[in-house]
Enzyme design. Sequence first.
Site, PDB file in Angstrom:
ATOM      1  CG  PHE B 118      32.860  56.393 -47.295  1.00 38.41           C
ATOM      2  CD1 PHE B 118      34.176  56.597 -46.931  1.00 38.41           C
ATOM      3  CD2 PHE B 118      32.129  57.462 -47.793  1.00 38.41           C
ATOM      4  CE1 PHE B 118      34.753  57.846 -47.046  1.00 38.41           C
ATOM      5  CE2 PHE B 118      32.699  58.721 -47.911  1.00 38.41           C
ATOM      6  CZ  PHE B 118      34.014  58.924 -47.541  1.00 38.41           C
ATOM      7  CD  GLN B 230      23.568  62.369 -46.296  1.00 41.14           C
ATOM      8  OE1 GLN B 230      24.414  62.772 -47.084  1.00 41.14           O
ATOM      9  NE2 GLN B 230      23.242  61.100 -46.185  1.00 41.14           N
ATOM     10  CG  HIS B 232      28.233  65.064 -43.410  1.00 42.81           C
ATOM     11  ND1 HIS B 232      29.121  64.775 -42.406  1.00 42.81           N
ATOM     12  CD2 HIS B 232      28.690  64.426 -44.513  1.00 42.81           C
ATOM     13  CE1 HIS B 232      30.082  63.997 -42.885  1.00 42.81           C
ATOM     14  NE2 HIS B 232      29.845  63.769 -44.168  1.00 42.81           N
ATOM     15  CG  LEU B 246      32.157  67.658 -45.453  1.00 44.37           C
ATOM     16  CD1 LEU B 246      30.951  66.997 -44.789  1.00 44.37           C
ATOM     17  CD2 LEU B 246      32.193  67.317 -46.935  1.00 44.37           C
ATOM     18  CD  GLU B 249      30.423  58.439 -44.430  1.00 45.36           C
ATOM     19  OE1 GLU B 249      29.544  59.284 -44.631  1.00 45.36           O
ATOM     20  OE2 GLU B 249      30.250  57.232 -44.650  1.00 45.36           O
ATOM     21  NE  ARG B 280      27.814  60.840 -45.447  1.00 44.17           N
ATOM     22  CZ  ARG B 280      28.227  61.415 -46.569  1.00 44.17           C
ATOM     23  NH1 ARG B 280      27.393  62.097 -47.329  1.00 44.17           N
ATOM     24  NH2 ARG B 280      29.480  61.298 -46.955  1.00 44.17           N
ATOM     25  CG  HIS B 344      26.286  66.843 -46.689  1.00 41.28           C
ATOM     26  ND1 HIS B 344      27.299  67.681 -47.096  1.00 41.28           N
ATOM     27  CD2 HIS B 344      26.607  65.605 -47.166  1.00 41.28           C
ATOM     28  CE1 HIS B 344      28.199  66.981 -47.777  1.00 41.28           C
ATOM     29  NE2 HIS B 344      27.791  65.731 -47.857  1.00 41.28           N
ATOM     30  NE  ARG B 378      24.758  62.276 -51.095  1.00 42.25           N
ATOM     31  CZ  ARG B 378      25.999  62.363 -50.611  1.00 42.25           C
ATOM     32  NH1 ARG B 378      26.845  61.362 -50.770  1.00 42.25           N
ATOM     33  NH2 ARG B 378      26.385  63.447 -49.956  1.00 42.25           N
TER      34      ARG B 378
END
Lengths: 487, 541
Positions: B118, B230, B232, B246, B249, B280, B344, B378
């Site tokens: 990730f 955040q 996304h 969404l 990721e 991100r 997000h 995050r």
Amino acid sequence: MREMTVKVFRFDPETDEKPHFQTYLVRVNDGARVLHALHCIKEDHDPSLSYRYCCASGQCGSCAVKVNGEPVLACMEEATDGMVIEPLDLPIKRDLVVDMEPYLDQIATLVPAEECPLPTQDVVEQIKPLRSCIECLACVSVCPALKVIDFSGPTAMRESLRLALDPRDTGDRVAEAVEDGLFTCTSCQACWKVCPKDIQIPGKAIERLRALANEKGLTLPRHQTVEKLVRETGRSVDRTQETFLEQVPEVLEPYGEVKGTVGFFVGCMYNNRLPRTALDAMEVLRRNGIRVIIPREQVCCGSPLIRTGQIDYLNTLKRRNIDAFVFRGIDTVMTMCAGCGSTLKNDYDCPFRVMDINEVLTKVGIEPPARLELKATYHDPCHLMRGQGIRTQPRELISQVVDLVEMPAICCGSGGGVRSGVPEEAAALAEDRRIEIEKTGADIVISSCPFCEYHIMEHTDKPVKNITTVLLEGYREKDRRKKEKEC
Amino acid sequence: MRSFEVIDSHVLVIGSGGAGVRAAIEASFSGDTVMVSKTIAGKGGCTTMAEGGYNAVLRETDSCEDHFLDTLKGGAYLNDRELARILVNDAPGRIADLLCWGAVFDVTGECEVAQRPFGGQRFPRTCYAGDRTGHEMMMTLLDRLASTDVEVFNEIAIIDLLKDGDSVAGAVGLDEKGEIVIFRSDATVLATGGGSRIYDISTNSSSGTGDGFALGYRAGAELIDMEQVQFHPTGAVYPYDARGRLVTEAVRGEGGLLKNIEGERFMERYDPERMELSTRDVVARSIATEILEGRGTKNGGVYLDVTHLPRHQVETRLPVMLEQFLKFGVDIRDEPMEVAPTAHHIMGGLRISSGGETSVPGLYACGEVTGGVHGANRLGGNALADTQVFGRRAGESAGKARKRSISLDEGQIDLQERRLAAFYAGEVNPATVARSLQTAMWEGAGIFRTGSELEKTLEMINHLSTLNLKAANRCNLIECCTVQNMLTTASLVVRGAILRKESRGAHVRKDVTQAWDASNSPYRHTFLSLCDEGIETGVWE
């Protein structure tokens, strides 16, 4: 932006005596979903409209509703002009909101062992498809069984199988599933067909649980009798008269020009119980240029064993049947029993093409029969409509000979071993059919499956006939009129 | 005062997502526990929608120290060090709990939990259940919850926290029929999740309306770093009404490529080393820049492409994405997705101790409603871990709270009754106010910010807050309260953003030039409470 008309079910139990429909004109963006149309109503027209939603991306299962009669997720289904939105067929709380909790509570939960061995990759792969359920209860809302008998429902069965497969769980899930109504499922496939996650509950969960039940000796005694009969006679029902196979030669030539050749897989019911119907079908085929080859050594397709989880003898049956047709070089096998057709298409790996008789007849195009002065309703056999996706062809044939009045397509209760195993449930479902039949005001009931025909026959005073029998009557009437004219 | 249904418990948990259920399970070992859900437990919140995964150090070749450093670096060094340390140290234990309770994560041929790469992490440490990881966790947690004595109240919204003197002593709820329900408890855990629904484009579920930030703030709790929102990088852009949905990721984790309209892999120009798997904040800004500079698609996105991957990989590792896009007419095995940034996760929130205690006695918090763990950005996969790690800790601490006798503050309940009564006399549809707020926030407090735009946005929020919301019937009362919570949350975000005069992590101030990078910033947390607000200074070691 585009405009559309939306008709919505409204009901507030505290103020309304009974539900009503309200129509709204909404403006939504291109590609809008049903949910967005509901938002639009609430924001621009009527803030009192109640509906549930959370994730708006098909992952939480909050927003299932019926659109034009079919359960869908409001957040994923595209909004269409003129759509009718109703709550699922579950107890209604308000407008489109139904009471989900009693059904969710029926789903068993994992009780972990002290030591918890991780499932192996193979087991994980088996469990994963069962876990994708978002518990939207679309399946529960369409299940005919749980409307008439104690049954925890399709999704509860799905989770029971998952728990039975999971090495970390300590419960006796198979025995519990039997208690919770494992044998009440008629394998009508309604649950699977409305599942937004496409989880094949009857085939992949219920039949597997029944097979596990079989290993534990929990198969119903009446189902065991059927299995014994298949082993001993190759047939799942007793003979009560001269069988179809005893009455026909191996090859039936058509009356006129040969338009095609099919092998005929007759099935136990038409062979042993309803040979007359199968003979009618042969006449219709011959009249329409179809040469029919009928191998004698064919046996039960195995469907009664698969549906009841008794699969030890299955491969023997499959081999005998496949060999019977392959040996004669047949490339198209025709079924007229919906159950056999669905089994050959979905549970076999056939080296030949399998077609239902309705497909064969509509494909060649039939000689028009005379119109009979009858009003008929058609009962969709589950294993034809959902098992084989055949819905329009029977109607195309029927409407050439009689006036057709539709009724809702609901299981008659004869499938999945329920007729033999849980007769009171089968009777209750047939009673529901009788009521629907009455409502249509039809003179006769037409179907295209021996199990449905046989079962409905016992529960209605209207004549129940196979499609081909009615077509044959149409041809005989045509011949009679022609003769009359000639005289 | 009328008589109300009063429900007493030792611990009250507000929220039924991953953190709430985990807290309730843990608290139930210490006494009567009640969990209140605004939705049907398990269906609301964002845990169930979380797709990609759960970060935990499980291999000998990985280390908690590395996970800690990745988390700090990804968080632009704004993370509370102690909380971040706890996150990485406890995450393996908490996933072990889930596995013990029956979670069906993907495993390797050697029967170990499988992990994938990730963004912003030097080791592939994201555990997953296909691309429905959060849903799998939620199902597992609900199974476990069913084995406890926790009493669950579904479809009740908490509209205010009850105070007994200086401490929180329960909450006032509103059921689906608009009736008030009083919850009285020795300890109260806020696990209400995030609030990015305050933006026009958001990944959050209907419950991501910032209720917990507002409830906590009104009860006197201190919140930190609320400006850190955040975005996304990859939200869907079509259909318009489902914008922001969404796109996990995991798509990039599995090898998905980002391309602009010219077919260029533009991440090369922004972060050539980490490319699509940069953090991100970086990827979101890169995509936003491409679109702003005219290299986006006509639907206002860029391409995210997995067509080069084996079809089987797409089908088994990204089945939810495949299914969703198919529903919207795109077969991602054959055509690229179109994506753009979407609000997000709110990194800021209630300031907590390692045990989830907030600054108000009797009030605990866990999950997205808290601040500090993730700093200024995050890492993907750290939120699900956060729910379990701090859910357990908050539940445990709350369970240990001392029993006390609580007197109901009738004045406070009266006040709530008057608040509700006023909605019947209101004039403005709450949905209209929410929409104005969402647009204002997206335009004035989005990915790129300036002081003057933030001030303008705050004025707008203040104006909207003066409008009298209208409840058409008793079922609308909850919506009115929710919109008030959104307004409060938005105000906290914007005030935090005004206070932080630097660019850091997800917070970018285009009107500020700074001579430092994140690791030696002179600023620490921004803080906001009823009695004080400001920004802490000092360079962290």
